[in-house]
Design an enzyme around this catalytic site. Structure first.
Site, short mmCIF file in Angstrom:
data_model
loop_
_atom_site.label_atom_id
_atom_site.label_comp_id
_atom_site.label_asym_id
_atom_site.label_seq_id
_atom_site.Cartn_x
_atom_site.Cartn_y
_atom_site.Cartn_z
N LYS A 1 37.70 27.09 46.33
CA LYS A 1 37.24 27.58 47.64
C LYS A 1 36.13 26.68 48.18
CE LYS A 1 35.19 31.72 49.70
NZ LYS A 1 34.89 33.13 49.52
N GLU B 1 33.16 22.47 37.12
CA GLU B 1 34.29 22.34 36.20
C GLU B 1 35.51 21.76 36.92
OE1 GLU B 1 32.38 25.00 36.65
OE2 GLU B 1 32.16 26.19 34.82
N GLY C 1 36.84 34.86 46.00
CA GLY C 1 37.61 34.12 44.99
C GLY C 1 38.54 35.01 44.19
N ARG C 2 37.99 36.15 43.71
CA ARG C 2 38.81 37.01 42.84
C ARG C 2 39.83 37.84 43.63
NH1 ARG C 2 33.66 37.95 43.10
NH2 ARG C 2 32.79 39.91 43.85
N GLU D 1 33.28 41.38 37.92
CA GLU D 1 32.55 40.52 38.85
C GLU D 1 32.25 41.28 40.14
OE1 GLU D 1 33.40 36.14 38.42
OE2 GLU D 1 33.85 36.41 40.53
N HIS E 1 48.23 46.95 16.67
CA HIS E 1 48.04 46.42 15.32
C HIS E 1 46.69 45.73 15.20
CE1 HIS E 1 52.24 47.25 14.18
NE2 HIS E 1 52.40 47.17 15.50
N LYS F 1 26.51 28.39 38.09
CA LYS F 1 26.92 27.12 38.68
C LYS F 1 25.75 26.13 38.73
CE LYS F 1 30.91 28.77 41.27
NZ LYS F 1 31.70 28.75 42.47
C1 G6Q Z 1 35.27 34.83 42.33
C2 G6Q Z 1 34.11 34.03 42.01
C3 G6Q Z 1 34.38 32.85 41.10
C4 G6Q Z 1 35.02 31.67 41.80
C5 G6Q Z 1 34.95 30.47 40.88
C6 G6Q Z 1 35.58 29.24 41.48
O1 G6Q Z 1 35.26 35.77 43.07
O2 G6Q Z 1 33.46 33.64 43.16
O3 G6Q Z 1 35.16 33.22 40.00
O4 G6Q Z 1 36.33 31.95 42.14
O5 G6Q Z 1 33.61 30.22 40.56
O6 G6Q Z 1 35.01 28.92 42.70
P1 G6Q Z 1 35.68 27.87 43.64
O7 G6Q Z 1 37.01 28.37 44.06
O8 G6Q Z 1 34.74 27.70 44.79
O9 G6Q Z 1 35.81 26.58 42.84
#
Ligand code: G6Q
Length: 546
Positions: free
Chosen positions: A207, A213, A267-268, A353, A384, A512
């Site tokens: 996003k 990462e 994001g989620r 989250e 199990h 981050k």
């Molecule tokens: C989700 C969070 C988080 C995010 C990641 C990746 O709701 O904000 O999990 O999706 O940190 O972020 P980017 O898509 O900006 O790389």
């Protein structure tokens, strides 16, 4: 100023009610109320929820619905659907529901019809996925794409990975989907050893397009690619999904090959947006459309059904009943479907989250517990492993069972065995086994009285352990869409009940930036004044090993 949940009249009424309810036994509730299954179940968007195996009765539900009304669930829901900026700390609308709205609807946010924007992107995703799937999109060697690598993390990873796994029965036979998320080079390295650069397509999904990462993995993937192909070949092998056009361009991806989304998609909650590109590539655009339609069907239900028949509201209220009155600290998710193996992990982010918060929307400290820990694994595997604790541990942990009535395979006998286990577990959690029943079993096996006395406490199961069971006819794009939307709305309702902003994630933002300083100290000059002795000691050991 918000009203704390503890002072809500319905909450206080529930506290008094709980003083009685905590003594009820589920066995008795079923014996006393033969229509319990019919009375405590609901159907919506091709999902069926049986919530009868919970420690509640009609009065409990009436009080919980009163709590929902008192906490303003309906106006908050309507505000979300209308595009009001309910994510107050980021001053954003929350419109993942607009991502699955039909083309002929209209929703204006900041003077733009966001539904038209959504469909303009879908109209670009469709031909792109069709070209890749049909083999018309060619790599630099003139061959069709065989491997798709999604590089992204968190919300730009968990949703597409979960859905590709859940819908693998619909996957294109030529395309293998891969997901790289971890900054640990082992993740990308293992993959790069397997794939052929000529036939691999990378999706850089972020996003913000700044996440450490993802950017590190994206740069390493590009470096690897350039040891095989030329810079002019990059457009055939790298596409982006982001809200940040400038950063995508700076990375070297032509905005022509970028699929945008918007700041009002968390994001989620982004699987419905272009972040779902790997899903559309894997299962095809028509199936992806069915997935969106399933989510939309649940939206329609959530918006229009009275609270008393509203599946996400019921699921949310039951969760609050256990969290805030029985002090349950966790919720276990048990999909009895191998293809939903990533679903508990997906829900973990969605729920924890969103509602893992300690202050209310107005910044005041919460007066009651919020989100429980969410965890789980597929049945029958969990049986199990940790189900022992669920049956006989000292904590009572509610469970959500999820199952499809029809199998996605033709192997004889397996599906009946799977469903039998699912239903038997929820029955055992509910009924338990009394000491008398355990003793009678042992007597029937002609065990000695001494052995029976010694073993009876161990073979006794307290029961009275609650669960929900969610059934669908089959796991399809549409039912998966409805299931994901069900839990999204459940999370929303709980956030409103607790009074938190479910749509920010300052804890993630902290992560981050935290590593940046130490990273420079691992490779550059250490700054011991910044840290404690533990952190300095760990840095020193890592530097010595590097
Ligand atoms: C989700 C969070 C988080 C995010 C990641 C990746 O709701 O904000 O999990 O999706 O940190 O972020 P980017 O898509 O900006 O790389």
């Amino acid at each position: 100023m918000r009203q704390p949940i503890l002072t809500a009249a319905a909450f206080q009424a529930l506290q008094s009610h709980h003083a009685d309810a905590r003594h009820w036994q589920l066995r008795d509730l079923f014996n006393e109320h033969p229509a319990r299954f019919a009375d405590f179940s609901v159907e919506a968007a091709d999902l069926f929820l049986d919530y009868s195996k919970n420690r509640l009765n009609d009065t409990t539900m009436q009080l919980l619905f009163s709590l929902a009304r008192e906490r303003g669930i309906e106006p908050r829901r309507d505000a979300m659907f209308a595009g009001e900026k309910i994510n107050t700390t980021e001053r954003r609308a929350v419109l993942h529901t607009a991502l699955r709205a039909p083309r002929d609807t209209m929703l204006r946010v900041d003077e733009r019809n966001v539904i038209a924007d959504v469909h303009a992107v879908l109209d670009r995703i469709q031909p792109f996925t069709e070209r890749v799937r049909s083999g018309l999109w060619l790599g630099y060697g003139g061959k069709a794409i065989t491997d798709i690598v999604n590089i992204g993390i968190g919300g730009s990873y968990l949703g597409p990975k979960m859905a590709c796994q859940a819908l693998r029965a619909y996957a294109h036979p030529r395309l293998t989907m891969h997901f790289v998320s971890n900054v640990d080079g082992n993740d990308l390295d293992a993959l790069l050893q397997k794939v052929n650069p000529e036939t691999t397509l990378f999706i850089i999904a972020s996003k913000t397009f700044t996440t450490l990462e993802t950017m590190m993995n994206a740069h390493s993937a590009r470096t690897w690619f350039l040891t095989h192909g030329a810079a002019t070949d990059l457009p055939k092998h790298f596409v982006a999904v982001s809200t940040n056009t400038d950063a995508v361009r700076a990375f070297g991806i032509d905005p022509e090959n970028m699929f945008p989304f918007w700041d009002w998609v968390g994001g989620r909650y982004s699987i419905w947006s272009a972040i779902g590109l790997p899903v559309a590539l894997a299962i095809g655009f028509d199936n992806f459309r069915q997935f969106l339609a399933g989510g939309h069907a649940m939206d329609q239900h959530f918006r229009s059904a009275p609270l008393e028949q509203n599946m996400p509201v019921i699921l949310a209220l039951i969760g609050v009943w256990y969290r805030n009155f029985f002090d349950s600290t966790s919720l276990s998710i048990a999909p009895y479907h191998q293809d939903l193996s990533d679903f508990p992990g997906y829900l973990q982010q969605l729920d924890m989250e969103s509602n893992g918060k300690r202050v209310a929307v107005d910044g005041t400290a919460l007066d009651a517990a919020s989100c429980p820990v969410v965890w789980g694994d597929v049945g029958t595997n969990g049986q199990h492993a940790y189900f022992q604790l669920l049956h006989q541990g000292t904590d009572v942990i509610p469970v959500d069972f999820i199952a499809a009535l029809k199998p996605g395979h033709g192997l004889a006998g397996h599906h009946a065995a799977l469903l039998a286990n699912c239903f038997a577990q929820s029955e055992a959690f509910m009924r338990g086994k009394t000491s008398g029943e355990a003793r009678a079993e042992m007597q029937a096996q002609h065990m000695t009285a001494a052995d029976i006395d010694a073993l009876a406490p161990h073979k006794t199961f307290p029961g009275n352990r609650p669960s929900n069971t969610i059934l669908m006819d089959a796991l399809t794009p549409a039912t998966l869409g409805a299931l994901v939307a069900l839990y999204e709305h459940k999370t929303f309702v709980q956030g409103v009940l607790w009074g938190v902003n479910s749509f920010d994630q300052w804890g993630v933002e902290l992560g981050k930036v935290l590593a940046k300083n130490i990273q420079s100290e691992l490779t550059g000059v250490p700054q011991p004044d910044r840290h404690d002795s533990s952190t300095n000691g760990l840095i020193a050991r890592a530097r010595a090993a590097m």
